[in-house]
Each structure stands twice: as structure tokens, then as C-alpha cells.
Write a protein that holds these residues in place. Structure first.
Motif, mmCIF file in Angstrom:
data_model
loop_
_atom_site.group_PDB
_atom_site.id
_atom_site.type_symbol
_atom_site.label_atom_id
_atom_site.label_comp_id
_atom_site.label_asym_id
_atom_site.label_seq_id
_atom_site.Cartn_x
_atom_site.Cartn_y
_atom_site.Cartn_z
ATOM 1 N N VAL A 161 25.642 -0.604 -21.538
ATOM 2 C CA VAL A 161 26.338 -1.564 -21.878
ATOM 3 C C VAL A 161 27.553 -1.310 -21.374
ATOM 4 O O VAL A 161 28.032 -0.468 -22.350
ATOM 5 C CB VAL A 161 26.282 -2.711 -23.525
ATOM 6 C CG1 VAL A 161 27.357 -3.173 -24.452
ATOM 7 C CG2 VAL A 161 24.586 -3.101 -23.597
ATOM 8 N N PRO A 162 28.925 -1.729 -21.299
ATOM 9 C CA PRO A 162 30.325 -1.257 -20.538
ATOM 10 C C PRO A 162 31.186 -1.278 -22.461
ATOM 11 O O PRO A 162 30.468 -2.335 -22.636
ATOM 12 C CB PRO A 162 30.828 -3.010 -20.464
ATOM 13 C CG PRO A 162 29.631 -3.402 -19.760
ATOM 14 C CD PRO A 162 28.603 -3.263 -20.303
ATOM 15 N N ARG A 163 31.872 -0.611 -22.599
ATOM 16 C CA ARG A 163 32.664 -0.316 -23.471
ATOM 17 C C ARG A 163 33.461 -1.754 -24.107
ATOM 18 O O ARG A 163 33.663 -2.099 -25.181
ATOM 19 C CB ARG A 163 33.093 0.803 -23.818
ATOM 20 C CG ARG A 163 34.059 0.944 -24.706
ATOM 21 C CD ARG A 163 34.771 2.234 -24.743
ATOM 22 N NE ARG A 163 33.500 3.464 -25.045
ATOM 23 C CZ ARG A 163 33.059 4.061 -26.268
ATOM 24 N NH1 ARG A 163 33.655 3.993 -27.322
ATOM 25 N NH2 ARG A 163 32.663 5.424 -25.932
ATOM 26 N N ARG A 175 27.381 2.702 -22.768
ATOM 27 C CA ARG A 175 26.663 2.764 -23.621
ATOM 28 C C ARG A 175 25.817 2.356 -24.006
ATOM 29 O O ARG A 175 25.611 1.337 -22.606
ATOM 30 C CB ARG A 175 26.913 2.435 -24.991
ATOM 31 C CG ARG A 175 29.129 2.587 -26.397
ATOM 32 C CD ARG A 175 29.178 3.560 -25.763
ATOM 33 N NE ARG A 175 28.355 4.753 -26.700
ATOM 34 C CZ ARG A 175 27.870 5.977 -27.162
ATOM 35 N NH1 ARG A 175 29.209 6.928 -25.553
ATOM 36 N NH2 ARG A 175 27.369 6.409 -27.565
#
Lengths: 554, 554
Positions: free
Chosen positions: B192-194, B541
Motif C-alpha cells: 500500500v503506497p503511503r 507499507r
């Protein structure tokens, strides 16, 4: 590295990659090599520590009793005196011990971290009473959750650190042309640890986050100052002692791992974190102090795990009974004094669909209360599942919530079969739709049954709360694959680990080292994750030197 | 992924591991596939942009001329108008564009990042005049340092991001016993991109840090807002345009990469960084603002590169002449407007030992001044090496230092053979032992010859300054292996990359993608490193979902 430890490291690296089930140590106390004699010796060692001086050879400071340590099982103060030194003193100790450790190879550091885990495991039966009489855990959980499972999280961090360091190529010959000339450079790359790390541990489950932090720091070459919660010093002091012994036994300065004991009245965490030599902070505890750490640790980097609003979304099930047994189990486990315990159970106002018809919101509440009662009112079962309440403040918190909703099940103590003075409480189960009640974390044995317009609204609220207020876990029950898929998407973005449709013997909120990521860093429940690469990659830096290859190769 | 790009990715990952020499694109302009025609077309495209509107289809905002853009070569304003939108607008655009990109596979994102690098390389000859007339670099450096070398740093970051994402196992089946039962869980792990990243770029060398930041963010799934220095917008606008075209061409929203143009009078960086949706900050620029970013980016994470006190320690050499030529070359290269340029040259008071006797401090100063003069007073050579001075403030700074020491060589402009109005300056070389003079960074063509008690004092001061005040590079000349070893130790701990005994055609401060770590994160010159794992591992993440394997496998 010894063949044994080398094989274990390889296995841990592999388990972290495949994320399959593995453990370095048997989970059953009966399989501990020390046998029944070790259990008795451990209890004896524990009892001999009570009211005495904790032995930490060469540790700076003067002995002072940690008055915060009072057994949740007996109500008696532990009366253990630990060496208490000023922040400056522990930093001086850590910095003095650092150079040889910094210069040791990753192999050496890794092996000694694994050796420290072995030492802790060998002494499991000393850690069990120490954990019980500070954190309030049951003997079984003290042995596994705070013992073998926590050590596995430590070994997972060691494996992650090892892999990260191994990826740094130590040497290269670099050749390229500049104009008509060709140049070769010898390049050397060096892993440089960041510096002194402060590890702040929590009251109810200290070992589980302490071991990853301590060993990630040590493996990457950083000295560690452990600042335990003032009510749960003893298990951390035992861990510090084990590390110091292993380090000293290998010829390193035991000052690499020190203890900073404080009191609730004169807390020392901010001073430790604000010290000019502080480079890394690992924090487990309240969301409020965690947010302070994240905002104020600079120039140190921080790794935090706090808490959150873990939710259950109950849409549908073939058979509701095992679902409610599973949820009840997780509400009861260690009286929900875990950062992974669910708090809010969202149920569609129209009820839960099952293969034998729809079960109304009220019926769900009654059945869940009954499922809890099956555990919380049977003393022997309650003792092994609920254990004791770590802090008197938790009981007060539960008391204060009783009139904030419709009581489906009142919190009630149970009679501990072994410790009549134990501080115990079954869960308080309230029905409420007031976000002011369920919309913040209530640490301890309390859960809310929240009616939602429909399952989509339930998912929307639960995932928005996770994202905005923090959550570590989430749980969903639905026979509809599409809905489960939407729940996976929603909680992934909200940063909560989702468990769907789980019933049976595994506690819902069980988190397995090497396999389950713990905390995502995507919401206020913490900025770090056990154990992704980011948990270790910032704890050291790489510097380089280069020189012409021909004339100066050495 | 196309076979070509896939092969390039494999090669980049390999180069990053072996740290051997490799480049994705030929460094020689003559080997650009577009040939001479491309060079002419590039210049023409550049000229057609001057005084006009920069074309960024679908970009939010209204056109406004970036008044800070004035060519260091002609003294003429560029007069280019860029779309200027409010911080809220660019964030809205970025957030609206995000979902499809967040959900795209790492493969897709990686391939499009590589495609954007290709697009930029294709247009090299448009970037060359854009870089010259904003940053003041020579044509050659604009093509290589800000072109192929900068793209290589971008590809290095893409490779690092790819490797970090590839290490995240997407799926596992986890099986273990609980009591007498056995449980299998299907586990899925999701990257999951920040969230939105702000990339703040500098005035004199924007591309070199911008590409790693932009592509590390994009590859890991984060939208990027590029905030260029108000005097060097054009090369960044060209890069943003290339990225947007490639993304839009593949069906993604070009709003994934936006431009936030501001002025020196109304800077927007703090507003962008303080925006509630900001999750990542990449900053290159002054040490003062870099420190602000590090302390205030929270809850965003920050990656900074600022500047420092790079030093030369001159102990001994077989032959001093090539040493002084090498040092002089690095003092002259782009008039020392590079974060890697040396500033302080420490020489033992007793002089430098050579095979033909000791050369006194005064003689070293004279010879070094003469070696600089060989470059700085020969217009054609000066034009290609020194190029132009980016900011008038740099000349004022040099002027202000003239009377702070003994002038060994005065700063003097040279006549640029092609641009008579070019702002130029050869280095000012001062002898001083006043730490108030040499003990802080003086950005631009100025260097200090500092007498030290002996070589150990030289090393002590140079490495302490690096650690305490920041340094990216360090240089040492000594025929004594032990001393070189001590220098390697000292600068490793201080966090400066050390180059020892280098003479010849390679500029001393040349930093090679895939091979040289740039900035260590151990001193105030920045907290990030091109390109270690930590540079990429925090930009995304991992979240997970799990469910019983038997009944719900899908």
C-alpha cells in the motif's frame, strides 16, 4: 557462527520470505529441555528476587525499589530494587561500550543476538512468574505469548536485520573509461550503526515488542537503553540481564544493554529521548505518547506501536454460534489487554443473515454475551483465558463506561482458583451507537455492539475509524465473497490487518512471527511494522571509501 | 513488461548489487540516437518555449511567468509561463489521480517509470539548454551530470524500489496446530503506497536528486508534486511533462505528477509540506531548510540532502603535481556549485612530504593556485569546466570572503567564448586558520587552505567538521597506508564518502549511480542516501488479510 545458530538464521530468513509457520522454540512448556525441574527452579529464582536487589553486575546506578511493581495476582508489591542511574550515566555507559560492538562483524552481532534469545528461552520459567506478577498474564500466555512467540518476533527482527546488512555489498572494483583513459577504483562499503537506541516498553505485553526492538538495534550495531514501564520492570530486567551476560561472555562491554528504571511520578522517557546522543527510539504504549514520540524524536528516528479501534464487521455466516464463540474468545483473551483485541462489533440493524434465517441485533447481543459468559464465569477457564487485570486504572475505566450504553453483559470479577486476591474482570459488553463512546480506544475488557444501517455502513465506519483513529486488526464475517473482497480493500487502505471468517481454536487476534505483519504504519496505531524491511533498514547507514585499484590495492 | 525494459531492470538490479560500472544510456552526446538533428531540434524547441506558455495539458492552474528564471549565460529572463495552482488544487489533483495507480501492479508502475526515463533521454537535447539557462551548467554537464548520470540515479532508485517490493511475498498458506486441531490460513500481503509525495528540487543541480525521488515515489505507487526552485523550473517542468505524457499514454491520470511553481517572495514549500494529505517529502537544498523539513515534516516522512563542509586532507604523495591538478579540477568543476565539491584543504603546517622532499604550506598554496589558473584563465577550458554561476548571490558571497584570509588566488571572471554576458567566476582561494571562516559551508567557487598542526590534527578537524556540520565527500592523499586506514575509519564514522589518492581524468567528486552511495544520513548533510534500501522501504507499507484456507480458498 555455530552450525546450530547458522541453521536457525537460515530457517528464520526463509520463514520470513515464505511467511509459512515456523518457530525457533517449542511452544509447549512440557517440551522445554529443562523439564519440571526448570519450572520449579524458575519459580524459586523468582521468589528469591522479591524484596531484594536485582543483580546486574557492572550496571551503573544505585539500587532503588521500583514501587510501581505490584502483583495483579497477589496485590503484593514485588519490592525489587534495580540500579537507577541518570540519563547521562546510562548514555555514557552505552557510548563507552559502543566502539567494539560497532566494529564487530554482522555475523558476530547476529550470533550473539541469537545466543541472547537462547539464554532467555533457557530461563523461560523465570520469565513466567515475572510476567505474571507484573503484566498480569496467565502462566500459559507468559510462557508462549510473552515467551516463545515474543522470542520468535525477536528472531524475525534479527533475520530481517541480517538480510538487510547482507544486501550491502562490502567491496567492488569499478572500472570505466574517462575520455581515452580507463580508471579502476577499489570501493569499500561499510555498515555504520546509527547510535544509541532507547526502547520504551509497555505494561501489559512488554516482551513482544521489546525483543524485536532490542535485537534489531543490537544486530545492526547500536547500544540499547531499555526503559520499562514502571509497573513492569522485572521481565525487562531479566531480558537485559540475559543480553548483558551473553555480551560480556563474548568479551563485549555489557554496557551495550542497560536499564533505565523510572517511576510514574518522575518519568524519564522524555529526557532519554531528548538526550543529544539519542539516535533511535522504539516505543510501545499509549497513542498519545506515541504521537509525541513520532513528532519529537528528531533527530532520532522512531518506531512506534500504540493502539487503536479494532473492529469486527458481522455481516453473515452459515452458522453464527462458532463465530460468536470466536469473537467472545478474543474479547476474553487476557481481558482484551492486547493491542490486537477487538473493541467495536458492528452489526447491521436488520441483523445477521445465517443459513437458518436472520438473527436480530438483540439476539446477536444476547448470544455473544452468553458466549462470553461461558468463558468468564467458569473460574478455571477464566483464569487461563482472562488472567488478571494489569492496572487498577483499567477497572476504573470499565466502571466509568457502564452507563454509557445498554448493558448486554456487565463486567464481573471471577474467583481465581489459585490467587484469591487476583484483580480480575470479565468483559463489559455494551450496545451503543454513540461514536463518542465507541469512537475512541477503551483499553481493557470492554466491547461495544454497534448497530449499523447496513453492512456497507458498518464497513465504512469501521474502516474509516481504523484509518483516522488507528487500528491494528480488523475482523469480518460474511458468506458473500464480494463483501469480503471489499472489506479486504477497505482495511488494506486503512492499514488494519484483516482476518475473515475465522472460527475454531486459534485466537482471532493471534499474530504469528515471520508470517503476520503487525501494525502497518498507515494509521495512528503506530508508524512501524513487525517486521518489514523499513523496521531495520534505517537502523544503520552505509558509508564508503574508494581509491585507485592498481597502485593501492591491499 | 517489454523485453527491453525488463532486461534493463535486471541489469540495474544487478549493477546495484555488484556496484560495478554500468549505465542505461551512452554518456556521449554523439551517441544519442537522434544525432545532430536532435540537437538542433532540441535547441529550437527550447527557444520556442522562451517567453511562451509551457504546455502541460490538463494540469490545474493558470499560467504565470516564473520571474525567477534568468539565464546565467545571457542575463535574459526566460519568460516562461507555467500553470500555477494552489496547494489545495494540486493535492486534489494528485489524490484524484491516485487510486488507479495505487492499484496498479509494481510491474506496471516500474515499466512506466522506466519508460519516462526513456522519454527524458530521448529529449536530452531539450533538457540541455533548459539546464544551462537555469542552473548555469555547461552543455556537456547538462547532457551527462544532469542527463544520463541523473537518469541512472533515477533508474537506480527504480531498481531499489522494485527489489524492495519484490521482497514482499504476495501470498502464503500458513498451517499449524492449535491443541489437537490443525488450522490453515490463506494470507495475502498487499503493498500500500503511503500517499502524496512532495519533491522539492534545488537550483544548481535539480535533476540529479529529482529523478531518484520522483521515480522512487512513483514506482512505489505515490503521486508526486514537484516543487522546483523558483530559478530553475524549466528542466523540472520538462521532466514533469515527460512523466505525465507517459502516464497518460498508458491510460493513467497525468495528475499523478504535478508542478507547484512558486516565487522567492511567496514560497509554497512549507504549505505543501504542511498540507494534511502530505505523506512523503523529498528535499534538496539548503541545510537550514533541510533541517526544518526533517523536524517538521511529521506526519510525513522526509528524505533530505543538503550540503556540507567537504574536506581534503593532504598528507603526502609521491608526486604532488597530479594531486594538485586533481584538487584544482574539483575546485573548478561547475565553479564548485555542487554539494560534493571540496571546500577545506587541510595541509600540515610543516608541509606535504613527497618523494622529492617536503613541499611547504606556502608552496602548496602557490602550486594549487597555479593549477587552478591553468583551468580558470583559459576561456575555452573554463567554459567547459567552470561553466556559469547560477545565482548572483554566489558572487556576492565570494566577494564578502575576500578579506577573511590570505588571498592565494583571487576570484576572477573569465570571458565565455560563446556567451559574452555569462556570469562567471574562477575560484577564490584563501589561506586561513580561522574556523569562523572555513567552519561553515560557503556555497560556490571558494576554497580554504587550512594549516593544521600535523596530519592527525588535519584528519581530526576535517572528520569532526563532517560529523558535526555535515559533509558528503572527503578526500585524502597519503602514501602511508596506516594513515589512509585511519582516514577511512574517521570519515566512515563521520558519514562522509572518502576518496583517497585519486588523480587523473575522473573528477574527484564524480559520484556514480549504482556504485557510489551519495549522502550517508549520519551527519547534517542529509538524512537520506542514494540509494540504500531505506531510501525506498518506507515509501510503501504492507497490509495483510487472512482467512481459513479450506473453505474459502478462491
Amino acid at each position: 557462527m555455530s552450525t546450530d545458530r547458522s541453521a536457525r538464521l537460515v530457517r528464520a530468513v526463509e520463514a520470513r520470505r515464505t511467511r509459512e509457520s515456523w518457530s525457533a522454540y517449542p511452544e509447549a512448556p512440557s517440551r522445554h529441555p529443562g523439564g519440571e525441574a526448570a519450572r520449579e527452579a524458575g519459580l524459586k529464582a523468582h521468589e528469591s528476587r522479591l524484596g531484594g536487589r536485582f543483580d546486574l553486575p557492572e550496571h551503573p546506578g544505585s539500587p532503588a525499589v521500583a514501587r510501581g511493581e505490584v502483583s495483579p495476582y497477589t496485590g503484593e508489591p514485588l519490592g525489587v530494587a534495580y540500579p537507577v542511574a541518570s540519563a547521562d550515566e546510562v548514555y555514557r555507559t552505552a557510548l563507552a561500550a559502543w566502539p567494539a560492538w560497532r566494529d564487530a562483524t554482522p555475523e558476530t552481532r547476529t550470533e550473539l543476538c541469537l545466543a541472547a534469545c537462547d539464554r532467555i528461552y533457557e530461563r523461560s520459567f523465570e520469565f513466567v512468574p515475572a510476567t505474571m506478577h507484573t503484566a498480569g498474564q496467565s502462566a500459559a500466555m507468559s510462557f508462549t505469548g510473552s515467551g516463545t512467540n515474543a522470542l520468535d518476533r525477536g528472531i524475525e527482527a534479527i533475520a530481517a536485520a541480517w538480510s538487510a546488512m547482507e544486501r550491502v555489498t562490502p567491496h567492488a572494483t569499478w572500472t570505466r573509461g574517462f575520455g581515452t583513459a580507463e580508471l579502476s577504483l577499489d570501493k569499500r562499503y561499510r555498515i555504520v550503526p546509527r547510535g544509541v537506541a532507547v526502547v520504551v516498553t509497555c505494561a501489559s505485553f512488554p516482551a513482544w515488542n521489546a525483543y524485536p526492538a532490542i535485537f534489531a538495534n543490537l544486530a545492526t550495531g547500536n547500544p540499547v537503553i531499555v526503559k520499562p514501564h514502571p509497573t513492569a520492570v522485572l521481565p525487562m530486567a531479566l531480558a537485559v540481564a540475559a543480553c548483558r551476560e551473553v555480551l560480556a561472555g563474548a568479551g563485549f562491554d555489557p554496557g551495550l544493554v542497560t536499564l533505565a528504571v523510572d517511576t510514574a511520578e518522575a518519568p524519564v522517557a522524555k529526557e532519554l529521548i531528548g538526550h543529544p546522543a539519542c539516535r533511535i527510539v522504539d516505543f510501545t504504549g499509549s497513542a498519545a505518547f506515541g504521537a509525541w514520540v513520532e513528532a519529537n524524536a528528531f533527530p532520532a528516528i522512531s518506531y512506534t506501536e500504540t493502539s487503536g479501534l479494532n473492529a469486527v464487521v458481522l455481516d453473515s455466516a452459515d452458522d453464527l454460534a462458532p463465530v460468536l464463540r470466536a469473537v467472545a474468545g478474543s474479547l476474553c483473551l487476557f481481558s482484551a489487554q492486547m493491542c490486537t483485541s477487538p473493541q467495536n462489533i458492528f452489526v447491521p440493524r436488520a441483523g445477521v443473515r445465517t443459513s437458518s434465517g436472520t438473527v436480530s441485533f438483540e439476539e446477536v447481543g444476547e448470544a455473544l454475551a452468553e458466549a462470553v459468559r461461558q468463558i468468564s464465569t467458569v473460574p478455571r477457564r477464566a483464569a487461563s483465558v482472562l488472567a488478571a487485570i494489569q492496572s487498577p486504572a483499567t477497572l476504573a475505566l470499565v466502571d466509568g463506561l457502564r452507563d454509557r450504553g445498554t448493558v448486554l453483559l456487565d463486567a464481573a470479577p471471577y474467583e481465581h482458583p489459585e490467587f484469591p486476591a487476583a484483580r480480575t474482570s470479565g468483559p463489559l459488553l455494551l450496545a451503543t451507537e454513540d461514536p463518542a463512546v465507541y469512537g475512541e480506544e477503551r483499553f481493557g475488557p470492554v466491547a461495544f455492539l454497534v448497530p449499523a444501517e447496513d453492512r456497507e455502513a458498518a464497513l465504512r465506519t469501521a474502516s474509516a475509524d481504523a484509518r483516522d483513529k488507528g487500528a491494528i486488526t480488523a475482523f469480518c464475517y460474511s458468506v458473500d465473497e464480494d463483501f469480503v473482497g471489499r472489506a479486504e480493500d477497505a482495511f488494506a487502505l486503512a492499514g488494519a490487518a484483516l482476518t475473515s471468517n475465522l472460527t475454531g481454536p486459534m485466537p482471532l487476534n493471534f499474530s504469528a512471527a515471520y508470517s503476520d505483519y503487525h501494525v502497518s504504519g498507515l494509521n495512528p496505531a503506530g508508524n512501524a511494522s513487525l517486521t518489514d524491511d523499513a523496521f531495520v533498514s534505517g537502523r544503520f547507514r552505509v558509508t564508503q571509501s574508494r581509491r585507485p585499484a592498481v597502485s593501492h590495492r591491499r
